[in-house]
Motif scaffolding. Structure first.
Motif, PDB file in Angstrom:
ATOM      1  N   TYR A   1      -6.780   5.096   7.031  1.00 10.25           N
ATOM      2  CA  TYR A   1      -6.632   3.999   7.988  1.00 10.25           C
ATOM      3  C   TYR A   1      -7.389   2.739   7.555  1.00 10.25           C
ATOM      4  CZ  TYR A   1      -3.922   6.931  10.996  1.00 10.25           C
ATOM      5  OH  TYR A   1      -2.903   7.715  11.486  1.00 10.25           O
TER       6      TYR A   1
ATOM      7  N   TYR B   1      -5.545  -0.837   7.166  1.00 11.04           N
ATOM      8  CA  TYR B   1      -6.039  -2.099   7.705  1.00 11.04           C
ATOM      9  C   TYR B   1      -6.165  -3.153   6.609  1.00 11.04           C
ATOM     10  CZ  TYR B   1      -9.443  -5.568   9.207  1.00 11.04           C
ATOM     11  OH  TYR B   1     -10.082  -6.750   9.454  1.00 11.04           O
TER      12      TYR B   1
ATOM     13  N   PHE C   1      -2.175  -2.127  14.324  1.00 13.83           N
ATOM     14  CA  PHE C   1      -3.005  -1.011  13.845  1.00 13.83           C
ATOM     15  C   PHE C   1      -3.103   0.049  14.932  1.00 13.83           C
ATOM     16  CE2 PHE C   1      -6.897   1.323  13.224  1.00 13.83           C
ATOM     17  CZ  PHE C   1      -6.967   1.515  11.857  1.00 13.83           C
TER      18      PHE C   1
END
Length: 611
Positions: free
Chosen positions: A152, A156, A164
């Motif tokens: 993750y 991002y 997100f």
């Protein structure tokens, strides 16, 4: 590159500036900070910031916990915490009324932190390094959690914060890897609160993840050679690193010869290691035999050698640090002056017996002594009384000095007309120095650790007046220490924890009023707890007071010339009794009158070491 640990309790821009000026390139922040506080530090100090994003939360500010140390001899400051915060405690008011029930039996046990969904906000607040707590956890836990956050964080960095979102299956994966009654997002959006506490179930819960663990292991290429009249040989490699180890010479089989299936089964037993074989080539001669122990030994040595060889490229040799010469460090040689007796107080009632005592020459006023609105008026009255009695007065800044403390004390500092200050953390020390307080008016407390000659010399190079002997040192360690201008605690209920959490608030709500309560453990031992409402933190004290009644000969051997009595929860009468017990012995003018039962007091670490 120099990174400073969260054990240094940096909770504001002041402490961050101090350490950055000292050469730190990255600062691991206190876990209790909000996003707003972190953003302020990031905007104020040109240094990398590291923040905790996942794993266990300590109830105490890191670096401010002596609970495990003083009770069990295992120091949290040295990574050996016995986790007394995970045990059950009954909470009582000072009048004996119980505050919690069975559903709230674990008031000090915090949930695990999980902030995967907060990656964009954490990054935008100024955190450049994400820290995952994994001490004493299994490798599969570390690999699994890291893989989710890596996934993750990459997402991002590639696509930004728009849209997100952490998938439900990955949220479940993190839960399955381990949690305590679910997760908390920690302090990033709140100061404290009962929703962060696992009141009824402190254990670490996890689902079976053996099958999932396979996907996180390092995939190996391998070649096993078992041929007649030559040592067995196993070669393994990954990521450009390859090693080969040899074993015993195989024997001629008397009954069942080795088969390729048997060898493959033995070689791929890597469950408790970092590795799994993606490819394993086997070259096997006819009619050969080798004991299972020999095959296992070959596999173990190969994998361990590969691990060490791979890691060796990342290791650096630490420079040899030699003891500093005292003259070169600016630290004075030998003790000077007469023995000084000091005392600290946290209530106004405790103050009066000290003002009249002929031996006490310095009084430390803790910030907890004052209410927010009357600090200057009350302080001026105390200073007038102290001057009449020819005593010095020092002000003790809060145990944790966050941004709200800096804002509060900045306009007051010039009006705090005291003889000096006692500071408990880097933030407060930096605050005073940066706002014009002369260093010779500053002393540092035991929570700014001067365990080594180098540490003490570094603080004294600032020009400060003195330090305090760390509470985890035993008598032999203190004897070997340079105690020039050091102060030593010889009486008091020692602080076990300083916490952003509030026991009173979490079990019965916040009244915004200071109050004494008690935590009673499963053995019936009660630990006093005080809430500092001005700066919103709790202090948990030891159940028994420290008594170190050192005679003149012991004082000479130690080289200490300054001794402090610390008053926290005592009444005025109890203060007077402690003065009458301790000071005649310390001054050489009387005998010792300790309680007959040693269970009523403690020697701290004076007689024992600590892990």
């Amino acid at each position: 590159l120099l990174h400073t640990s969260t054990q240094m309790t940096v909770a504001g821009a002041e402490g961050a500036k101090f350490l950055a000026d000292a050469g730190a390139s990255r600062i691991v922040l206190a876990r209790e900070l909000t996003l707003e506080e972190i953003r302020h530090i990031h905007e104020s100090v040109p240094v990398e910031l590291e923040g905790f994003v996942h794993g266990a939360l300590c109830y105490s500010y890191s670096g401010q916990c002596l609970f495990s140390s003083l009770l069990g001899g295992r120091s949290g400051n040295r990574g050996r915490c016995a986790q007394p915060c995970r045990l059950p405690y009954d909470v009582y008011r000072a009048d004996g009324q119980k505050r919690n029930d069975r559903r709230h039996a674990y008031p000090l046990s915090l949930k695990d932190l999980c902030t995967a969904a907060w990656i964009p906000k954490l990054a935008e607040s100024g955190i450049t390094s994400f820290k995952i707590e994994g001490r004493m956890k299994k490798a599969e836990y570390a690999a699994g959690v890291v893989s989710v956050y890596r996934q993750y964080l990459d997402r991002y960095l590639s696509y930004g914060k728009e849209g997100f979102c952490v998938a439900k299956e990955d949220q479940k994966k993190l839960l399955d890897l381990g949690n305590r009654s679910g997760f908390t997002e920690g302090y990033y959006q709140q100061w404290n609160g009962p929703n962060m506490v696992t009141f009824d179930c402190p254990g670490h819960q996890k689902q079976s993840i053996d099958a999932k663990w396979q996907e996180y292991r390092i995939k190996l290429w391998g070649r096993l050679t078992v041929q007649n009249d030559q040592p067995m040989e196993l070669s393994v490699s990954f990521g450009g690193t390859q090693i080969t180890v040899t074993g015993d010479v195989p024997q001629s089989a008397q009954k069942q010869p080795l088969t390729e299936e048997t060898l493959r089964e033995k070689m791929t037993r890597t469950k408790n290691t970092w590795f799994t074989f993606e490819t394993l080539h086997i070259s096997l001669g006819d009619g050969l035999f080798a004991p299972v122990s020999a095959l296992n030994d070959l596999r173990r040595r190969a994998l361990e050698c590969l691990r060490q060889t791979y890691l060796a490229q990342f290791l650096r040799e630490a420079p040899i640090v030699r003891p500093l010469d005292e003259k070169a460090s600016g630290q004075p040689m030998g003790q000077t002056g007469q023995t000084v007796f000091t005392a600290s107080v946290e209530t106004m009632d405790q103050l009066q017996p000290l003002l009249k005592n002929r031996w006490i020459s310095v009084i430390y006023l803790d910030s907890m002594t004052f209410l927010t609105e009357d600090v200057l008026e009350t302080l001026h009255s105390i200073l007038k009384q102290a001057k009449a009695e020819q005593k010095q007065v020092y002000y003790i800044l809060p145990a944790v000095f966050r941004e709200r403390a800096s804002k509060y004390y900045k306009p007051l500092l010039s009006e705090l007309a005291v003889d000096g200050f006692l500071v408990k953390n880097y933030d407060a020390l930096s605050f005073l120095l940066r706002h014009g307080v002369r260093p010779e008016r500053i002393r540092i407390d035991h929570s700014l650790y001067t365990w080594s000659t180098e540490a003490k010399a570094a603080f004294f190079s600032l020009g400060i007046a003195g330090d305090t002997v760390p509470l985890e040192l035993n008598q032999k360690e203190i004897w070997k220490r340079n105690n020039t201008d050091s102060e030593m605690l010889v009486y008091g209920y020692l602080p076990l924890m300083v916490s952003a959490q509030c026991v009173k608030k979490n079990v019965s709500g916040c009244s915004h009023m200071p109050e004494l309560c008690y935590l009673k453990d499963r053995y019936g031992v009660s630990f006093p707890v005080k809430n500092n409402c001005m700066q919103c933190y709790n202090v948990i004290y030891n159940s028994r007071p420290l008594y170190l009644l050192l005679d003149t000969a012991q004082q000479e051997k130690l080289g200490v010339r300054r001794f402090r009595l610390s008053f926290t929860i005592e009444s005025a009468q109890q203060v007077q009794e402690a003065l009458e017990t301790c000071l005649p012995v310390l001054t050489g003018e009387g005998g010792r009158r300790l309680p007959a039962d040693e269970k009523e007091y403690t020697y701290g670490h004076w007689k024992r070491g600590v892990e």
